[in-house]
Design a protein around this motif. Structure first.
Motif, PDB file in Angstrom:
ATOM      1  N   LYS A  79      59.467 -17.748  43.516  1.00 14.38           N
ATOM      2  CA  LYS A  79      59.866 -16.469  42.904  1.00 14.38           C
ATOM      3  C   LYS A  79      58.686 -15.700  42.312  1.00 14.38           C
ATOM      4  O   LYS A  79      58.742 -14.494  42.164  1.00 14.38           O
ATOM      5  CB  LYS A  79      60.910 -16.709  41.815  1.00 14.38           C
ATOM      6  N   LYS A  80      57.610 -16.396  41.930  1.00 11.50           N
ATOM      7  CA  LYS A  80      56.473 -15.737  41.295  1.00 11.50           C
ATOM      8  C   LYS A  80      55.154 -16.199  41.913  1.00 11.50           C
ATOM      9  O   LYS A  80      54.364 -16.880  41.262  1.00 11.50           O
ATOM     10  CB  LYS A  80      56.487 -16.001  39.791  1.00 11.50           C
ATOM     11  N   GLU A  96      56.919   0.059  40.594  1.00  7.97           N
ATOM     12  CA  GLU A  96      57.879  -1.025  40.350  1.00  7.97           C
ATOM     13  C   GLU A  96      59.103  -0.835  41.238  1.00  7.97           C
ATOM     14  O   GLU A  96      59.638  -1.792  41.798  1.00  7.97           O
ATOM     15  CB  GLU A  96      58.300  -1.046  38.872  1.00  7.97           C
ATOM     16  N   GLU A  97      59.543   0.398  41.383  1.00  2.68           N
ATOM     17  CA  GLU A  97      60.695   0.701  42.231  1.00  2.68           C
ATOM     18  C   GLU A  97      60.409   0.325  43.685  1.00  2.68           C
ATOM     19  O   GLU A  97      61.241  -0.268  44.365  1.00  2.68           O
ATOM     20  CB  GLU A  97      61.021   2.193  42.123  1.00  2.68           C
ATOM     21  N   ASN A 100      60.316  -3.516  43.959  1.00  2.13           N
ATOM     22  CA  ASN A 100      61.671  -4.064  43.911  1.00  2.13           C
ATOM     23  C   ASN A 100      62.434  -3.790  45.201  1.00  2.13           C
ATOM     24  O   ASN A 100      63.205  -4.624  45.658  1.00  2.13           O
ATOM     25  CB  ASN A 100      62.434  -3.507  42.703  1.00  2.13           C
ATOM     26  N   ALA A 103      61.274  -6.307  47.746  1.00  2.00           N
ATOM     27  CA  ALA A 103      61.752  -7.655  47.447  1.00  2.00           C
ATOM     28  C   ALA A 103      63.197  -7.849  47.900  1.00  2.00           C
ATOM     29  O   ALA A 103      63.610  -8.947  48.247  1.00  2.00           O
ATOM     30  CB  ALA A 103      61.636  -7.941  45.946  1.00  2.00           C
ATOM     31  N   LYS A 104      63.974  -6.770  47.932  1.00  2.00           N
ATOM     32  CA  LYS A 104      65.370  -6.861  48.323  1.00  2.00           C
ATOM     33  C   LYS A 104      65.554  -6.917  49.832  1.00  2.00           C
ATOM     34  O   LYS A 104      66.600  -7.309  50.308  1.00  2.00           O
ATOM     35  CB  LYS A 104      66.158  -5.676  47.760  1.00  2.00           C
TER      36      LYS A 104
END
Length: 105
Positions: A79-80, A96-97, A100, A103-104
């Motif tokens: 995860k990291k 960040e958007e 993210n 990541a999805k």
């Protein structure tokens, strides 16, 4: 050159049908067609991906090369892969958007 087994990539039935048709129409194997499609997508997205890796590297106190290597060799379920972000890093909401959103996928 890397080797990715296209048969292990899950596709919806209708997508697989269209890949077969597209490959046939272009006189290519499915493997060659998928390789071209993936390569073309990466080439067109490379500038955005580079900026995201640079942002993530700065956020985690890493060099671009360190972040790239960690992301490239990431283990499934990790995860990291970049570790914890720096506590005082000034977050950029737009970046960040984008991170993210990737990541999805």
């Amino acid at each position: 050159m890397g080797d990715l087994a296209a048969g292990s990539i899950p596709l919806a039935d209708h997508d697989e049908d269209w890949v077969r048709v597209a490959a046939s129409v272009k006189g290519m194997s499915m493997r060659a067609y998928i390789g071209n499609a993936v390569g073309g997508t990466i080439s067109s997205e490379k500038p955005v991906l580079e900026s995201l890796v640079r942002y993530a590297a700065q956020k985690h106190g890493l060099t671009f090369d360190e972040a790239f290597h960690r992301l490239r060799t990431k283990k499934s379920g990790d995860k990291k892969p970049l570790g914890e972000p720096l506590p005082d890093f000034p977050v950029v909401p737009e970046m960040e958007e984008k991170l993210n959103g990737l990541a999805k996928k």
